[in-house]
Enzyme design. Structure first.
Site, mmCIF file in Angstrom:
data_model
loop_
_atom_site.group_PDB
_atom_site.id
_atom_site.type_symbol
_atom_site.label_atom_id
_atom_site.label_comp_id
_atom_site.label_asym_id
_atom_site.label_seq_id
_atom_site.Cartn_x
_atom_site.Cartn_y
_atom_site.Cartn_z
ATOM 1 N N TYR A 152 0.826 -1.224 0.000
ATOM 2 C CA TYR A 152 0.000 0.000 0.000
ATOM 3 C C TYR A 152 0.855 1.266 0.000
ATOM 4 O O TYR A 152 0.671 2.155 -0.835
ATOM 5 C CB TYR A 152 -0.917 -0.046 1.221
ATOM 6 C CG TYR A 152 -1.814 1.154 1.408
ATOM 7 C CD1 TYR A 152 -3.008 1.273 0.696
ATOM 8 C CD2 TYR A 152 -1.488 2.157 2.314
ATOM 9 C CE1 TYR A 152 -3.847 2.359 0.890
ATOM 10 C CE2 TYR A 152 -2.328 3.246 2.511
ATOM 11 C CZ TYR A 152 -3.505 3.344 1.797
ATOM 12 O OH TYR A 152 -4.333 4.427 1.980
HETATM 13 N N1 LIG Z 1 -9.201 6.464 5.634
HETATM 14 C C1 LIG Z 1 -7.923 6.742 5.837
HETATM 15 O O1 LIG Z 1 -7.443 6.834 6.986
HETATM 16 C C2 LIG Z 1 -7.012 6.981 4.679
HETATM 17 C C3 LIG Z 1 -5.707 7.327 4.991
HETATM 18 C C4 LIG Z 1 -4.828 7.560 3.956
HETATM 19 C C5 LIG Z 1 -5.255 7.432 2.650
HETATM 20 N N2 LIG Z 1 -6.522 7.082 2.355
HETATM 21 C C6 LIG Z 1 -6.890 6.971 0.935
HETATM 22 O O2 LIG Z 1 -8.049 7.713 0.662
HETATM 23 C C7 LIG Z 1 -8.759 7.112 -0.420
HETATM 24 C C8 LIG Z 1 -10.190 6.896 0.002
HETATM 25 O O3 LIG Z 1 -10.207 6.020 1.118
HETATM 26 P P1 LIG Z 1 -11.427 5.937 2.113
HETATM 27 O O4 LIG Z 1 -10.861 5.891 3.470
HETATM 28 O O5 LIG Z 1 -12.431 6.947 1.737
HETATM 29 O O6 LIG Z 1 -11.911 4.448 1.767
HETATM 30 P P2 LIG Z 1 -13.350 3.789 1.504
HETATM 31 O O7 LIG Z 1 -14.392 4.476 2.314
HETATM 32 O O8 LIG Z 1 -13.109 2.339 1.666
HETATM 33 O O9 LIG Z 1 -13.628 4.121 -0.046
HETATM 34 C C9 LIG Z 1 -12.918 3.482 -1.056
HETATM 35 C C10 LIG Z 1 -13.642 3.708 -2.362
HETATM 36 O O10 LIG Z 1 -12.905 3.088 -3.423
HETATM 37 C C11 LIG Z 1 -13.791 2.285 -4.190
HETATM 38 N N3 LIG Z 1 -13.042 1.171 -4.772
HETATM 39 C C12 LIG Z 1 -12.238 0.286 -4.141
HETATM 40 N N4 LIG Z 1 -11.784 -0.640 -5.001
HETATM 41 C C13 LIG Z 1 -12.297 -0.326 -6.215
HETATM 42 C C14 LIG Z 1 -12.218 -0.904 -7.504
HETATM 43 N N5 LIG Z 1 -11.527 -2.041 -7.747
HETATM 44 N N6 LIG Z 1 -12.875 -0.311 -8.527
HETATM 45 C C15 LIG Z 1 -13.610 0.801 -8.311
HETATM 46 N N7 LIG Z 1 -13.718 1.401 -7.125
HETATM 47 C C16 LIG Z 1 -13.086 0.841 -6.085
HETATM 48 C C17 LIG Z 1 -14.834 1.828 -3.176
HETATM 49 O O11 LIG Z 1 -16.064 1.435 -3.769
HETATM 50 P P3 LIG Z 1 -16.412 -0.117 -4.125
HETATM 51 O O12 LIG Z 1 -15.853 -0.959 -3.020
HETATM 52 O O13 LIG Z 1 -17.885 -0.158 -4.240
HETATM 53 O O14 LIG Z 1 -15.741 -0.374 -5.434
HETATM 54 C C18 LIG Z 1 -15.023 3.111 -2.382
HETATM 55 O O15 LIG Z 1 -15.899 3.988 -3.073
HETATM 56 C C19 LIG Z 1 -8.033 5.798 -0.731
HETATM 57 O O16 LIG Z 1 -7.212 5.982 -1.858
HETATM 58 C C20 LIG Z 1 -7.197 5.550 0.506
HETATM 59 O O17 LIG Z 1 -6.045 4.821 0.212
HETATM 60 C C21 LIG Z 1 -7.417 6.852 3.354
#
Ligand SMILES: NC(=O)c1ccc[n+]([C@@H]2O[C@H](COP(=O)([O-])OP(=O)(O)OC[C@H]3O[C@@H](n4cnc5c(N)ncnc54)[C@H](OP(=O)(O)O)[C@@H]3O)[C@@H](O)[C@H]2O)c1
Length: 260
Positions: free
Chosen positions: A165
């Site tokens: 990641y």
């Molecule tokens: N939350 C944190 O603490 C955090 C920290 C650092 C970075 N981030 C980054 O922020 C971004 C958003 O994360 P989040 O925390 O908002 O996560 P989340 O709530 O799990 O959302 C992830 C999104 O990505 C979509 N997704 C995942 N795999 C996919 C695929 N194969 N094709 C199309 N869509 C896909 C999911 O929808 P479906 O599953 O329906 O496809 C969902 O809409 C990510 O890039 C993550 O790495 C988050």
């Protein structure tokens, strides 16, 4: 319109713009999609699960926004290409591309197989690359574009098994700089928002442990962990005309975690 409203809208309004937000059905992507739509953009959200996509769009249209969804799997090159064309078919070529779709499968590096490596790179790094190749040159031809990636503190340091990641997110920030170098001369800025720890479904397991949550909050300067809505203002800024001279940057939205 009052003079302050006119001024603010001159800086930040997104009326007439089209935005594509991957991962726009959940967490940070959903908050960003909502912010861009409420700031005036027509927004297409792309992810796999239809129910979450439809819920997101229903919320936005109920608020008077222009929004639509496309279900697609960004885990394969053909999936990315198909989703891109389906998204364009809705409101036309995007002026703003937000790559928020991401996965964190978390096995420690020593146990990490090639399947996890491939899946992580496909969604977190290759999809943003392919979407950039599809939309960046056309934004440049039109003389305006905004590409915004969501990376992670794990692009900068190891954290609870960064495994593949962290590598993918490090690559994503480098991709933003390459894209910025390629297209900024033509009015297309490319930047990255860097979250710290944000309470979203992505880290549901970690978020369920109150001691870990409190310990992480204590490591920030603000004394709390992030929520998805913390990204709204930064996303509107980076999507708007106001950020024309900001490009190739990684902007931390993390309550000071990275500098504490
Ligand atoms: N939350 C944190 O603490 C955090 C920290 C650092 C970075 N981030 C980054 O922020 C971004 C958003 O994360 P989040 O925390 O908002 O996560 P989340 O709530 O799990 O959302 C992830 C999104 O990505 C979509 N997704 C995942 N795999 C996919 C695929 N194969 N094709 C199309 N869509 C896909 C999911 O929808 P479906 O599953 O329906 O496809 C969902 O809409 C990510 O890039 C993550 O790495 C988050």
């Amino acid at each position: 319109m009052t003079s302050s409203n006119a001024y603010l809208s001159g800086l930040f309004a997104l009326d007439g713009r089209v935005a594509l937000v991957t991962g726009g059905s959940s967490g940070i992507g959903r908050a960003v999609a909502g912010a861009l739509a409420r700031a005036g953009a027509s927004v297409v959200v792309v992810a796999r699960r239809e129910r979450e996509l439809a819920d997101t769009v229903a919320e936005l249209t109920a608020d008077g926004c222009r929004a639509a969804w496309v279900s697609g799997d960004l885990g394969s090159r053909d999936g990315v290409r198909a989703a891109a064309e389906d998204a364009v078919a809705v409101f036309g070529e995007p002026d703003i591309l937000v790559n928020s779709a991401g996965i964190n499968l978390r096995p420690p590096l020593g146990e990490l197989g090639e399947d996890v490596w491939d899946a992580t790179m496909a969604v977190n790094l290759e999809a943003p690359f392919l979407l950039g190749q599809r939309f960046g040159p056309r934004m440049a031809e039109r003389g305006f574009g905004r590409i915004i990636h969501i990376s992670s503190q794990q692009a900068h340091r190891a954290f609870v098994q960064s495994g593949a990641y962290g590598v993918s997110k490090g690559g994503l920030e480098s991709l933003a700089r390459s894209q910025a170098e390629a297209w900024s001369p033509y009015g297309v800025t490319c930047n990255t928002l860097v979250p710290g720890f944000v309470m979203t479904p992505l880290n549901a397991r970690l978020s369920a442990d109150p001691e870990r949550v409190a310990a992480l909050a204590a490591r920030t300067m603000t004394g709390r962990n992030g929520v998805a809505e913390d990204f709204a203002g930064a996303a509107v800024f980076l999507a708007s005309g106001a950020s024309a001279y900001v490009t190739g940057q990684s902007i931390h939205v993390d309550g000071g975690l990275s500098v504490h």
